[in-house]
Design a protein around this motif. Sequence first.
Motif, PDB file in Angstrom:
ATOM      1  N   GLU A 210       0.533  -1.004   0.054  1.00  0.00           N
ATOM      2  CA  GLU A 210      -0.456  -0.158  -0.140  1.00  0.00           C
ATOM      3  C   GLU A 210       0.963   1.238  -0.161  1.00  0.00           C
ATOM      4  O   GLU A 210       0.274   1.866  -1.032  1.00  0.00           O
ATOM      5  CB  GLU A 210      -0.984  -0.078   0.955  1.00  0.00           C
ATOM      6  N   LYS A 211       1.756   1.169   0.346  1.00  0.00           N
ATOM      7  CA  LYS A 211       3.025   2.301   0.452  1.00  0.00           C
ATOM      8  C   LYS A 211       3.885   2.124  -0.425  1.00  0.00           C
ATOM      9  O   LYS A 211       4.208   3.688  -0.936  1.00  0.00           O
ATOM     10  CB  LYS A 211       3.973   1.970   1.544  1.00  0.00           C
ATOM     11  N   GLY A 212       3.390   1.666  -1.706  1.00  0.00           N
ATOM     12  CA  GLY A 212       4.011   1.834  -2.757  1.00  0.00           C
ATOM     13  C   GLY A 212       5.831   1.133  -3.161  1.00  0.00           C
ATOM     14  O   GLY A 212       5.989   2.388  -3.876  1.00  0.00           O
ATOM     15  N   LEU A 213       6.066   0.615  -1.730  1.00  0.00           N
ATOM     16  CA  LEU A 213       7.864   0.472  -2.031  1.00  0.00           C
ATOM     17  C   LEU A 213       7.548  -0.762  -3.150  1.00  0.00           C
ATOM     18  O   LEU A 213       6.892  -2.105  -3.283  1.00  0.00           O
ATOM     19  CB  LEU A 213       8.047   0.486  -0.747  1.00  0.00           C
ATOM     20  N   ASN A 214       8.900   0.093  -3.405  1.00  0.00           N
ATOM     21  CA  ASN A 214       9.991  -1.030  -4.758  1.00  0.00           C
ATOM     22  C   ASN A 214      10.456  -1.716  -3.896  1.00  0.00           C
ATOM     23  O   ASN A 214      11.811  -2.933  -4.153  1.00  0.00           O
ATOM     24  CB  ASN A 214      10.299  -0.560  -5.725  1.00  0.00           C
ATOM     25  N   VAL A 215       9.580  -3.153  -3.368  1.00  0.00           N
ATOM     26  CA  VAL A 215      10.621  -4.189  -1.942  1.00  0.00           C
ATOM     27  C   VAL A 215       9.867  -5.636  -2.070  1.00  0.00           C
ATOM     28  O   VAL A 215       8.478  -5.257  -2.160  1.00  0.00           O
ATOM     29  CB  VAL A 215      10.458  -3.532  -0.042  1.00  0.00           C
ATOM     30  N   LYS A 216      10.489  -6.726  -2.415  1.00  0.00           N
ATOM     31  CA  LYS A 216       9.619  -7.693  -2.476  1.00  0.00           C
ATOM     32  C   LYS A 216       9.327  -8.189  -1.173  1.00  0.00           C
ATOM     33  O   LYS A 216      10.709  -8.467  -0.389  1.00  0.00           O
ATOM     34  CB  LYS A 216      10.596  -8.614  -3.447  1.00  0.00           C
ATOM     35  N   VAL A 217       8.642  -8.177  -0.761  1.00  0.00           N
ATOM     36  CA  VAL A 217       8.136  -9.540   0.462  1.00  0.00           C
ATOM     37  C   VAL A 217       8.465 -10.420   0.607  1.00  0.00           C
ATOM     38  O   VAL A 217       7.203 -11.386   0.185  1.00  0.00           O
ATOM     39  CB  VAL A 217       7.057  -7.922   2.111  1.00  0.00           C
ATOM     40  N   VAL A 218       8.595 -11.523   1.465  1.00  0.00           N
ATOM     41  CA  VAL A 218       9.051 -12.602   1.047  1.00  0.00           C
ATOM     42  C   VAL A 218       8.248 -13.615   2.677  1.00  0.00           C
ATOM     43  O   VAL A 218       9.481 -12.876   4.058  1.00  0.00           O
ATOM     44  CB  VAL A 218      10.010 -13.179   1.328  1.00  0.00           C
ATOM     45  N   ILE A 219       7.434 -14.118   2.241  1.00  0.00           N
ATOM     46  CA  ILE A 219       7.064 -14.308   4.170  1.00  0.00           C
ATOM     47  C   ILE A 219       7.977 -15.767   4.053  1.00  0.00           C
ATOM     48  O   ILE A 219       7.111 -16.625   3.637  1.00  0.00           O
ATOM     49  CB  ILE A 219       5.608 -14.316   4.305  1.00  0.00           C
ATOM     50  N   LEU A 220       8.173 -16.356   5.275  1.00  0.00           N
ATOM     51  CA  LEU A 220       8.977 -17.451   4.974  1.00  0.00           C
ATOM     52  C   LEU A 220       8.300 -18.219   6.824  1.00  0.00           C
ATOM     53  O   LEU A 220       7.747 -17.791   7.653  1.00  0.00           O
ATOM     54  CB  LEU A 220      10.148 -17.518   6.380  1.00  0.00           C
ATOM     55  N   LYS A 221       8.079 -19.022   7.081  1.00  0.00           N
ATOM     56  CA  LYS A 221       7.966 -20.214   7.485  1.00  0.00           C
ATOM     57  C   LYS A 221       8.990 -20.620   8.533  1.00  0.00           C
ATOM     58  O   LYS A 221      10.173 -21.133   8.255  1.00  0.00           O
ATOM     59  CB  LYS A 221       6.693 -21.756   7.629  1.00  0.00           C
ATOM     60  N   PRO A 222       9.554 -20.637   9.853  1.00  0.00           N
ATOM     61  CA  PRO A 222      10.289 -21.393  10.456  1.00  0.00           C
ATOM     62  C   PRO A 222      10.326 -22.788   9.581  1.00  0.00           C
ATOM     63  O   PRO A 222      10.107 -23.880   9.637  1.00  0.00           O
ATOM     64  CB  PRO A 222       9.615 -21.616  11.594  1.00  0.00           C
ATOM     65  N   GLY A 223      11.513 -22.913   9.512  1.00  0.00           N
ATOM     66  CA  GLY A 223      12.422 -23.686   8.298  1.00  0.00           C
ATOM     67  C   GLY A 223      12.831 -23.438   6.972  1.00  0.00           C
ATOM     68  O   GLY A 223      13.179 -24.099   6.219  1.00  0.00           O
ATOM     69  N   GLU A 224      11.972 -23.108   6.672  1.00  0.00           N
ATOM     70  CA  GLU A 224      11.465 -22.833   5.503  1.00  0.00           C
ATOM     71  C   GLU A 224      12.829 -21.648   4.835  1.00  0.00           C
ATOM     72  O   GLU A 224      13.510 -20.890   5.200  1.00  0.00           O
ATOM     73  CB  GLU A 224      10.577 -21.537   4.504  1.00  0.00           C
TER      74      GLU A 224
END
Length: 229
Positions: A210-224
């Motif tokens: 929503e902020k329009g940032l040119n950043v890829k957010v990667v959500i990991l689960k523990p161990g991933e």
Amino acid sequence: MKITWLGHAAFLLEGSKRVVIDPFLTGNPNAPIKPEDVKVDLIVVTHGHGDHLGDTVEIAKKNDAPVVCIHELSRILAKKGVEAIGMNIGGTVEVSGVYVTMVQALHSADVEENDEIISAGSPAGVIVNLDGLKVYHTGDTDVFLDMQLIGELHKPDVMLVPIGDLYTMGIPGAVKALELVKPKVAIPMHYNTFPPIEKNPEDFKKAVEEKGLNVKVVILKPGESFEFP
């Protein structure tokens, strides 16, 4: 580089060398591995709190691996028979081809042993340069305006950023931190380990978008793991 989240603020970086940051595994309900399973060439610790220093001593001795940390904490670890390389904010040290730069963090940092509080220097963030790729582990911190300088000077590719609130910045602060540093990739950490820091990482990802940032957010689960680039 392969980046694996070990829960809380613990990460394993794998390239030509294996580096573990803040190896809090024993007592970490989300840890996917045990300390005896960790095989590394180098350990990096941002500060002396138990949920970051964690199993450093055991892992260091088992792997005959040096520990990079702030000077005062290195003296404490040296007394425990660990090869500790002490440094301070603004410095860079090279260990077996891995470069570690220490930067500011806003937090506290004392070590607690046998019900005593021992001064262990200042909290820090670290930028690990492994095979030319830079990972900025902020440590425990609030957002601060000088993160912009960290971004300009060091240009980290990946930023490991706390979102749990209470002991660190929460989601709004973490979004601002990304805006200041401008990494290519952000991985949230330091959340959902314990009830007081429960957060939904999808809320963080949405706020970044929503902020329009040119950043890829990667959500990991523990161990991933995530492989960059």
